[in-house]
Design a protein around this motif. Structure first.
Motif, PDB file in Angstrom:
ATOM      1  N   ILE A   1      -5.814  11.632  -9.430  1.00 45.25           N
ATOM      2  CA  ILE A   1      -4.994  10.443  -9.215  1.00 45.25           C
ATOM      3  C   ILE A   1      -5.736   9.259  -9.806  1.00 45.25           C
ATOM      4  CG2 ILE A   1      -3.743  11.269  -7.190  1.00 45.25           C
ATOM      5  CD1 ILE A   1      -5.685   9.737  -5.421  1.00 45.25           C
ATOM      6  N   ILE A   2      -4.987   8.396 -10.437  1.00 44.99           N
ATOM      7  CA  ILE A   2      -5.541   7.190 -11.040  1.00 44.99           C
ATOM      8  C   ILE A   2      -4.838   5.996 -10.412  1.00 44.99           C
ATOM      9  CG2 ILE A   2      -5.877   5.870 -13.158  1.00 44.99           C
ATOM     10  CD1 ILE A   2      -5.618   8.601 -14.664  1.00 44.99           C
ATOM     11  N   ILE A   3      -5.619   5.127  -9.821  1.00 47.59           N
ATOM     12  CA  ILE A   3      -5.076   3.895  -9.269  1.00 47.59           C
ATOM     13  C   ILE A   3      -5.492   2.786 -10.231  1.00 47.59           C
ATOM     14  CG2 ILE A   3      -5.039   2.330  -7.312  1.00 47.59           C
ATOM     15  CD1 ILE A   3      -6.069   5.396  -6.080  1.00 47.59           C
TER      16      ILE A   3
ATOM     17  N   ARG B   1       0.834  -1.207   0.000  1.00 44.08           N
ATOM     18  CA  ARG B   1       0.000   0.000   0.000  1.00 44.08           C
ATOM     19  C   ARG B   1       0.862   1.249   0.000  1.00 44.08           C
ATOM     20  NH1 ARG B   1      -2.503   4.012   2.676  1.00 44.08           N
ATOM     21  NH2 ARG B   1      -4.683   4.409   2.191  1.00 44.08           N
ATOM     22  N   VAL B   2       1.930   1.254   0.795  1.00 43.56           N
ATOM     23  CA  VAL B   2       2.818   2.414   0.849  1.00 43.56           C
ATOM     24  C   VAL B   2       3.484   2.627  -0.508  1.00 43.56           C
ATOM     25  CG1 VAL B   2       4.909   3.360   1.909  1.00 43.56           C
ATOM     26  CG2 VAL B   2       3.175   2.257   3.335  1.00 43.56           C
ATOM     27  N   LYS B   3       3.913   1.555  -1.164  1.00 42.00           N
ATOM     28  CA  LYS B   3       4.524   1.688  -2.493  1.00 42.00           C
ATOM     29  C   LYS B   3       3.500   2.174  -3.517  1.00 42.00           C
ATOM     30  CE  LYS B   3       8.352  -1.496  -1.950  1.00 42.00           C
ATOM     31  NZ  LYS B   3       9.047  -2.652  -2.508  1.00 42.00           N
ATOM     32  N   ALA B   4       2.259   1.704  -3.398  1.00 41.46           N
ATOM     33  CA  ALA B   4       1.191   2.165  -4.297  1.00 41.46           C
ATOM     34  C   ALA B   4       0.940   3.661  -4.091  1.00 41.46           C
ATOM     35  CB  ALA B   4      -0.090   1.365  -4.071  1.00 41.46           C
ATOM     36  N   VAL B   5       0.965   4.115  -2.840  1.00 40.85           N
ATOM     37  CA  VAL B   5       0.804   5.542  -2.555  1.00 40.85           C
ATOM     38  C   VAL B   5       1.933   6.330  -3.211  1.00 40.85           C
ATOM     39  CG1 VAL B   5       0.923   7.301  -0.730  1.00 40.85           C
ATOM     40  CG2 VAL B   5      -0.541   5.301  -0.441  1.00 40.85           C
ATOM     41  N   GLY B   6       3.159   5.837  -3.109  1.00 43.54           N
ATOM     42  CA  GLY B   6       4.294   6.515  -3.730  1.00 43.54           C
ATOM     43  C   GLY B   6       4.130   6.647  -5.229  1.00 43.54           C
ATOM     44  N   GLU B   7       3.719   5.578  -5.883  1.00 38.22           N
ATOM     45  CA  GLU B   7       3.513   5.643  -7.329  1.00 38.22           C
ATOM     46  C   GLU B   7       2.359   6.578  -7.672  1.00 38.22           C
ATOM     47  OE1 GLU B   7       2.953   2.786 -11.201  1.00 38.22           O
ATOM     48  OE2 GLU B   7       3.967   1.999  -9.418  1.00 38.22           O
TER      49      GLU B   7
END
Length: 142
Positions: free
Chosen positions: A39-41, A16-22
């Motif tokens: 933001i696009i996830i 999750r933290v890496k996804a937030v960074g990206e």
């Protein structure tokens, strides 16, 4: 109380933290003064970091931390479409924008149900609507 705080606010998977960074690195800004953030996830990000749409809860707060941003859109790509969350600061009524797309919520936090149309066209359209909504709101509440 410390344990509750730690479990709620200080506990997150590395994915999750890496996804937030990206997500932060790929955030898009619109308007003459970067008033709108998007933001696009993507499904790719969620797969790469082993996160689910539920794990993206709260990620919209990162775009709203930016001083110039007055409204933001979080888009979560799904296998069969995408869904959106809108956030705003002050008296900018994103719930009226969400209502135009079949959604709803509160003045500063609203959602739009799953859509199946072209995401890029939707982003262009909703950004223009948000910029107009910001301008109208600033006329009423300078």
């Amino acid at each position: 109380i410390m344990l509750v705080t730690r479990n709620i606010y200080e506990s997150s998977s590395m994915g999750r933290v890496k996804a937030v960074g990206e997500m932060i690195n790929t955030m898009e800004f619109y308007g003459p003064n970067n008033e709108v953030a998007v933001i696009i996830i993507s499904v790719d990000i969620m797969q790469r970091y082993s996160v689910t749409p539920d794990d993206t809860e709260g990620m919209e707060h990162y775009m709203m931390m930016i001083d110039s941003v007055k409204a933001g859109v979080k888009i979560i790509e799904l296998y069969d479409g995408y869904k959106s969350s809108l956030r705003s600061k002050g008296n900018i009524p994103v719930h009226t924008v969400a209502a135009q797309y079949g959604g709803g919520g509160h003045i500063n936090a609203s959602g739009i149900p799953k859509r199946h149309d072209n995401m890029r066209e939707f982003i262009h359209e909703i950004v223009q609507t948000l910029l107009q909504t910001i301008a109208e709101s600033e006329k009423k509440w300078p």
